[in-house]
Motif scaffolding. Structure first.
Motif, PDB file in Angstrom:
ATOM      1  N   PHE A  49      11.218   3.721  14.156  1.00 58.54           N
ATOM      2  CA  PHE A  49      10.337   2.699  14.710  1.00 58.54           C
ATOM      3  C   PHE A  49      10.300   1.473  13.808  1.00 58.54           C
ATOM      4  O   PHE A  49       9.903   1.562  12.646  1.00 58.54           O
ATOM      5  N   ASP A  50      10.708   0.353  14.372  1.00 56.43           N
ATOM      6  CA  ASP A  50      10.569  -0.917  13.670  1.00 56.43           C
ATOM      7  C   ASP A  50       9.223  -1.573  13.963  1.00 56.43           C
ATOM      8  O   ASP A  50       8.792  -2.445  13.201  1.00 56.43           O
ATOM      9  N   TRP A  51       8.588  -1.167  15.070  1.00 55.41           N
ATOM     10  CA  TRP A  51       7.307  -1.739  15.464  1.00 55.41           C
ATOM     11  C   TRP A  51       6.287  -0.624  15.655  1.00 55.41           C
ATOM     12  O   TRP A  51       6.558   0.381  16.317  1.00 55.41           O
ATOM     13  N   VAL A  52       5.107  -0.808  15.068  1.00 56.76           N
ATOM     14  CA  VAL A  52       4.019   0.172  15.144  1.00 56.76           C
ATOM     15  C   VAL A  52       2.744  -0.560  15.495  1.00 56.76           C
ATOM     16  O   VAL A  52       2.411  -1.577  14.875  1.00 56.76           O
ATOM     17  N   LYS A  53       2.036  -0.050  16.488  1.00 58.42           N
ATOM     18  CA  LYS A  53       0.738  -0.614  16.868  1.00 58.42           C
ATOM     19  C   LYS A  53      -0.354   0.366  16.470  1.00 58.42           C
ATOM     20  O   LYS A  53      -0.300   1.546  16.809  1.00 58.42           O
ATOM     21  N   ILE A  54      -1.348  -0.104  15.725  1.00 58.97           N
ATOM     22  CA  ILE A  54      -2.441   0.741  15.243  1.00 58.97           C
ATOM     23  C   ILE A  54      -3.747   0.265  15.862  1.00 58.97           C
ATOM     24  O   ILE A  54      -4.078  -0.918  15.816  1.00 58.97           O
ATOM     25  N   GLY A  55      -4.479   1.224  16.430  1.00 56.89           N
ATOM     26  CA  GLY A  55      -5.771   0.927  17.031  1.00 56.89           C
ATOM     27  C   GLY A  55      -6.903   1.535  16.228  1.00 56.89           C
ATOM     28  O   GLY A  55      -7.021   1.328  15.015  1.00 56.89           O
ATOM     29  N   ILE A  56      -7.709   2.352  16.879  1.00 56.44           N
ATOM     30  CA  ILE A  56      -8.942   2.839  16.283  1.00 56.44           C
ATOM     31  C   ILE A  56      -8.688   3.823  15.145  1.00 56.44           C
ATOM     32  O   ILE A  56      -7.870   4.726  15.247  1.00 56.44           O
ATOM     33  N   THR A  57      -9.389   3.604  14.045  1.00 63.21           N
ATOM     34  CA  THR A  57      -9.390   4.505  12.889  1.00 63.21           C
ATOM     35  C   THR A  57     -10.833   4.596  12.388  1.00 63.21           C
ATOM     36  O   THR A  57     -11.653   3.720  12.672  1.00 63.21           O
ATOM     37  N   PRO A  58     -11.156   5.636  11.606  1.00 66.40           N
ATOM     38  CA  PRO A  58     -12.548   5.773  11.158  1.00 66.40           C
ATOM     39  C   PRO A  58     -12.956   4.796  10.066  1.00 66.40           C
ATOM     40  O   PRO A  58     -14.141   4.649   9.789  1.00 66.40           O
ATOM     41  N   SER A  59     -11.972   4.136   9.444  1.00 65.44           N
ATOM     42  CA  SER A  59     -12.299   3.233   8.340  1.00 65.44           C
ATOM     43  C   SER A  59     -11.109   2.328   8.063  1.00 65.44           C
ATOM     44  O   SER A  59      -9.968   2.601   8.477  1.00 65.44           O
ATOM     45  N   MET A  60     -11.370   1.241   7.353  1.00 59.39           N
ATOM     46  CA  MET A  60     -10.275   0.385   6.912  1.00 59.39           C
ATOM     47  C   MET A  60      -9.370   1.129   5.940  1.00 59.39           C
ATOM     48  O   MET A  60      -8.147   0.953   5.958  1.00 59.39           O
ATOM     49  N   GLY A  61      -9.959   1.969   5.099  1.00 58.67           N
ATOM     50  CA  GLY A  61      -9.166   2.728   4.150  1.00 58.67           C
ATOM     51  C   GLY A  61      -8.187   3.660   4.829  1.00 58.67           C
ATOM     52  O   GLY A  61      -7.043   3.812   4.384  1.00 58.67           O
ATOM     53  N   MET A  62      -8.618   4.305   5.925  1.00 61.24           N
ATOM     54  CA  MET A  62      -7.724   5.184   6.666  1.00 61.24           C
ATOM     55  C   MET A  62      -6.590   4.386   7.293  1.00 61.24           C
ATOM     56  O   MET A  62      -5.421   4.816   7.279  1.00 61.24           O
ATOM     57  N   ALA A  63      -6.901   3.212   7.859  1.00 57.26           N
ATOM     58  CA  ALA A  63      -5.858   2.371   8.443  1.00 57.26           C
ATOM     59  C   ALA A  63      -4.824   1.989   7.388  1.00 57.26           C
ATOM     60  O   ALA A  63      -3.610   2.031   7.640  1.00 57.26           O
ATOM     61  N   ALA A  64      -5.281   1.635   6.193  1.00 54.55           N
ATOM     62  CA  ALA A  64      -4.362   1.270   5.120  1.00 54.55           C
ATOM     63  C   ALA A  64      -3.497   2.458   4.715  1.00 54.55           C
ATOM     64  O   ALA A  64      -2.278   2.308   4.482  1.00 54.55           O
ATOM     65  N   SER A  65      -4.082   3.658   4.655  1.00 61.88           N
ATOM     66  CA  SER A  65      -3.321   4.850   4.285  1.00 61.88           C
ATOM     67  C   SER A  65      -2.266   5.170   5.340  1.00 61.88           C
ATOM     68  O   SER A  65      -1.145   5.586   5.008  1.00 61.88           O
ATOM     69  N   ILE A  66      -2.608   4.984   6.611  1.00 64.81           N
ATOM     70  CA  ILE A  66      -1.650   5.227   7.693  1.00 64.81           C
ATOM     71  C   ILE A  66      -0.468   4.271   7.572  1.00 64.81           C
ATOM     72  O   ILE A  66       0.693   4.676   7.709  1.00 64.81           O
ATOM     73  N   ILE A  67      -0.756   3.003   7.312  1.00 62.74           N
ATOM     74  CA  ILE A  67       0.326   2.024   7.154  1.00 62.74           C
ATOM     75  C   ILE A  67       1.223   2.396   5.984  1.00 62.74           C
ATOM     76  O   ILE A  67       2.461   2.362   6.082  1.00 62.74           O
ATOM     77  N   ASP A  68       0.609   2.777   4.873  1.00 66.22           N
ATOM     78  CA  ASP A  68       1.402   3.141   3.692  1.00 66.22           C
ATOM     79  C   ASP A  68       2.278   4.356   3.982  1.00 66.22           C
ATOM     80  O   ASP A  68       3.430   4.430   3.526  1.00 66.22           O
ATOM     81  N   HIS A  69       1.772   5.314   4.756  1.00 73.39           N
ATOM     82  CA  HIS A  69       2.558   6.502   5.088  1.00 73.39           C
ATOM     83  C   HIS A  69       3.721   6.140   6.014  1.00 73.39           C
ATOM     84  O   HIS A  69       4.842   6.652   5.841  1.00 73.39           O
ATOM     85  N   ILE A  70       3.466   5.269   6.981  1.00 72.01           N
ATOM     86  CA  ILE A  70       4.540   4.814   7.874  1.00 72.01           C
ATOM     87  C   ILE A  70       5.641   4.142   7.066  1.00 72.01           C
ATOM     88  O   ILE A  70       6.833   4.338   7.320  1.00 72.01           O
ATOM     89  N   ARG A  71       5.245   3.367   6.072  1.00 72.83           N
ATOM     90  CA  ARG A  71       6.232   2.646   5.266  1.00 72.83           C
ATOM     91  C   ARG A  71       7.071   3.589   4.406  1.00 72.83           C
ATOM     92  O   ARG A  71       8.145   3.205   3.929  1.00 72.83           O
ATOM     93  N   GLN A  72       6.624   4.810   4.206  1.00 64.64           N
ATOM     94  CA  GLN A  72       7.473   5.791   3.524  1.00 64.64           C
ATOM     95  C   GLN A  72       8.671   6.159   4.394  1.00 64.64           C
ATOM     96  O   GLN A  72       9.745   6.482   3.881  1.00 64.64           O
ATOM     97  N   HIS A  73       8.491   6.111   5.707  1.00 66.36           N
ATOM     98  CA  HIS A  73       9.580   6.386   6.637  1.00 66.36           C
ATOM     99  C   HIS A  73      10.418   5.130   6.895  1.00 66.36           C
ATOM    100  O   HIS A  73      11.634   5.212   7.011  1.00 66.36           O
ATOM    101  N   ASN A  74       9.774   3.999   7.023  1.00 63.61           N
ATOM    102  CA  ASN A  74      10.472   2.738   7.273  1.00 63.61           C
ATOM    103  C   ASN A  74       9.753   1.625   6.516  1.00 63.61           C
ATOM    104  O   ASN A  74       8.761   1.074   6.991  1.00 63.61           O
ATOM    105  N   PRO A  75      10.246   1.289   5.326  1.00 59.78           N
ATOM    106  CA  PRO A  75       9.599   0.244   4.528  1.00 59.78           C
ATOM    107  C   PRO A  75       9.505  -1.091   5.244  1.00 59.78           C
ATOM    108  O   PRO A  75       8.632  -1.906   4.937  1.00 59.78           O
ATOM    109  N   GLY A  76      10.401  -1.327   6.209  1.00 56.89           N
ATOM    110  CA  GLY A  76      10.399  -2.598   6.914  1.00 56.89           C
ATOM    111  C   GLY A  76       9.642  -2.585   8.226  1.00 56.89           C
ATOM    112  O   GLY A  76       9.720  -3.561   8.988  1.00 56.89           O
TER     113      GLY A  76
END
Length: 310
Positions: free
Chosen positions: A91-118
């Motif tokens: 996936f080159d494009w990821v759409k993120i919606g509802i999360t319980p916190s800003m911190g969780m959203a940031a952690s999800i993004i960081d985990h996605i970037r482990q699979h695709n840094p770009g």
């Protein structure tokens, strides 16, 4: 410009294979009415000729009129879903919606970037439901003072002047810093007018958005359904510049729709995955959400393929 989606034809054994659609990973909640969240996002992507994979952050016990409660998945469960999706597709494009916190959203993004840094992230920040239910834990308390912070932030001094207390400044600055750190991880963020107003009360909204997009490769699509003066006027901010997107004059009668913000954000993601430049993706998504809002009189809109848009 052709309305056909960008596709890749793969030949196997000398025979043309079926066209392969662009793929988008959606990370969002599950709404039983399918008006918002994962189900709505995937329907929107499909209408654009884009295939959507879904990662569920939690169950919203709701229908199109009310929300009862939330049951969130753990970070481990969300990460496992992401890993499974990347095990099947890239996936080159990821759409993120509802999360319980800003911190969780940031952690999800960081985990996605482990699979695709770009990977390019489109974040639709769902801070609060229209019913008033807060999703980002603690942000409302720190901004609005629902547990006493507000009294300190706007406490009266001895001569009756509204003063902002030092602790209130710290709380508000901490929220702004966390929000801007999250935004820095994203290619595009799609807040609505009310959400930006909660984060920056009393400030120049356009100025704030321009400043946020001065950093390289960060953009904001500000949804204007709650615009105080011009409802329906949206704004695209990119590299400090602003593009105004007004509703079509002959667009038909607009009816309120549950999940319209999710639909617009998903439409933007789909158009970007199809290879459209951001300004054109914004214009086409604006058209798409307008036909969605005029589709019927109920709170649940209908989706039509892009080919049916004139």
């Amino acid at each position: 410009m052709s309305k056909e989606p960008i596709i890749e034809v793969v030949r196997r054994g000398g025979e043309p294979a079926l066209p392969e659609r662009p793929k988008v990973l959606v990370v969002a909640g599950y709404d039983q009415s399918a008006g918002a969240g994962l189900l709505s996002d995937v329907k929107t992507l499909e209408a654009h000729g884009v295939y959507g994979y879904g990662v569920c952050t939690g169950f919203t016990f709701q229908n199109e009129r009310m929300i009862g409660r939330m049951e969130w998945f753990t970070k481990k469960d969300i990460f496992e879903q992401i890993d499974l999706c990347f095990g099947s597709a890239f996936f080159d494009w990821v759409k993120i919606g509802i999360t319980p916190s800003m911190g969780m959203a940031a952690s999800i993004i960081d985990h996605i970037r482990q699979h695709n840094p770009g990977a390019r992230i489109v974040l639709d920040p769902v801070m609060r439901a229209s019913s008033g239910k807060e999703f980002w834990e603690g942000v409302g308390d720190r901004l609005a003072g629902e547990k006493g912070v507000g009294e300190r932030m706007v406490a009266e001094d001895g001569v009756g002047n509204g003063m902002v207390g030092e602790e209130g400044f710290r709380d508000r600055q901490a929220v702004e810093d966390e929000w801007e750190g999250l935004a820095a991880r994203c290619y595009l963020i799609t807040p609505n007018w009310e959400e930006i107003g909660w984060l920056y009360p009393g400030e120049d909204i356009a100025g704030r958005c321009r400043a946020l997009t001065l950093q390289q490769n960060r953009h904001i699509y500000l949804k204007g359904g709650h615009h105080p003066d011009r409802p329906g006027r949206d704004y695209l901010f990119s590299n400090g510049e602003m593009l105004v997107l007004d509703p079509a004059e002959d667009g038909g009668v607009i009816y309120a729709k549950h999940g319209s913000g999710c639909v617009l954000s998903s439409s933007l993601t789909a158009n970007l995955a199809l290879g459209l430049p951001l300004p054109l993706a914004a214009v086409r998504s604006k058209r798409y959400i307008e036909q969605f809002l005029t589709s019927n009189k109920t709170l649940l809109g209908w989706h039509r393929p892009l080919e049916q848009l004139v």
